[in-house]
Design an enzyme around this catalytic site. Structure first.
Site, mmCIF file in Angstrom:
data_model
loop_
_atom_site.group_PDB
_atom_site.id
_atom_site.type_symbol
_atom_site.label_atom_id
_atom_site.label_comp_id
_atom_site.label_asym_id
_atom_site.label_seq_id
_atom_site.Cartn_x
_atom_site.Cartn_y
_atom_site.Cartn_z
ATOM 1 N N LYS A 175 0.799 -1.221 0.000
ATOM 2 C CA LYS A 175 0.000 0.000 0.000
ATOM 3 C C LYS A 175 0.839 1.283 0.000
ATOM 4 C CE LYS A 175 -2.263 0.056 3.723
ATOM 5 N NZ LYS A 175 -1.952 1.113 4.691
ATOM 6 N N ARG A 210 10.976 -9.463 3.057
ATOM 7 C CA ARG A 210 11.137 -8.015 3.072
ATOM 8 C C ARG A 210 12.419 -7.604 3.791
ATOM 9 N NH1 ARG A 210 6.532 -3.847 5.194
ATOM 10 N NH2 ARG A 210 6.951 -4.605 7.283
ATOM 11 N N ARG A 233 12.910 -7.488 9.650
ATOM 12 C CA ARG A 233 12.289 -7.099 10.911
ATOM 13 C C ARG A 233 11.806 -8.311 11.708
ATOM 14 N NH1 ARG A 233 8.144 -2.396 9.487
ATOM 15 N NH2 ARG A 233 6.884 -3.798 10.753
#
Ligand SMILES: [Zn+2]
Length: 214
Positions: A13, A122, A155
């Site tokens: 997004k 990611r 993360r």
């Protein structure tokens, strides 16, 4: 055009919104960024927001809207904006209606397994927070940020189990919101069922939708 971007965490997004912002020459407004900026600048509003956070309370919708109103009353928002991260609930949608109308809602429809795949690959920059992906958005140099040469890392909360929990929270929260907006006829679904789809492909599809509306 005033556009709301809906999509689960990890749907891309924010990336799509910032690319759309360049193409449409309309600011990308992320309420998360607004809150962080305001706290950093230590304005009265910023101080109030940090007070809530330090007490472990959620920042009230009215306060977020106050912040948002300040932002969208600036000249660069005159012909429109892309709002990302707000509203997330029906009461927030109702608060938003008091300060701005909406023209179009882009709802990113991405299956859970695609998001889990994407988030677990990611990479985030330790220095500037820029986002990369081991498969679809590789940095020019492995392990290094293109923008600031900071170190890229995975993360802690980008683990499949944690992601699934976040997705469940999102779906429970957003379902009623989508139903709420259904009556406006402004929702356009953009489906993305491939984990490695380049962001520009999705952006092109969204631009086509916007063209058809204007
Ligand atoms: Zn960086």
């Amino acid at each position: 055009m005033r556009i709301l971007m809906f999509g689960p965490p990890g749907s891309g997004k924010g990336t799509y919104a910032s690319r759309l912002s360049v193409k449409l020459n309309a600011p990308h407004i992320s309420t998360g960024d607004l809150v962080r900026d305001e706290i950093k600048k230590q304005t009265d509003l910023g101080k109030r927001i940090s007070d809530y956070s330090s007490r472990g309370q959620l920042v009230p919708d009215k306060t977020i809207c106050e912040l948002l109103q300040k932002r969208i009353s600036q000249p660069d928002c005159k012909s429109g904006f892309i709002l990302d991260g707000f509203p997330r609930t029906i009461p927030q949608a109702q608060e938003l209606e008091k300060i701005s109308s909406t023209d179009l809602i882009i709802n990113l429809d991405v299956p859970d397994d695609v998001i889990i795949e994407r988030l677990s690959t990611r990479l985030t920059c330790k220095s500037c927070g820029a986002i990369y992906n081991e498969r679809s958005l590789k940095p020019r140099t492995e392990g290094k940020c293109d923008k600031c040469h900071g170190q890229l890392y995975k993360r802690e909360d980008d683990q499949p189990k944690v992601i699934q929990e976040r997705l469940n929270v999102y779906r429970n929260q957003t379902q009623p919101l989508l139903e709420y907006y259904q009556k406006t006829g402004q929702i356009r679904n953009v489906s993305n069922k491939e984990a490695g789809l380049p962001p520009d492909k999705v952006v092109q599809e969204i631009l086509k939708i916007i063209e058809n509306e204007s």
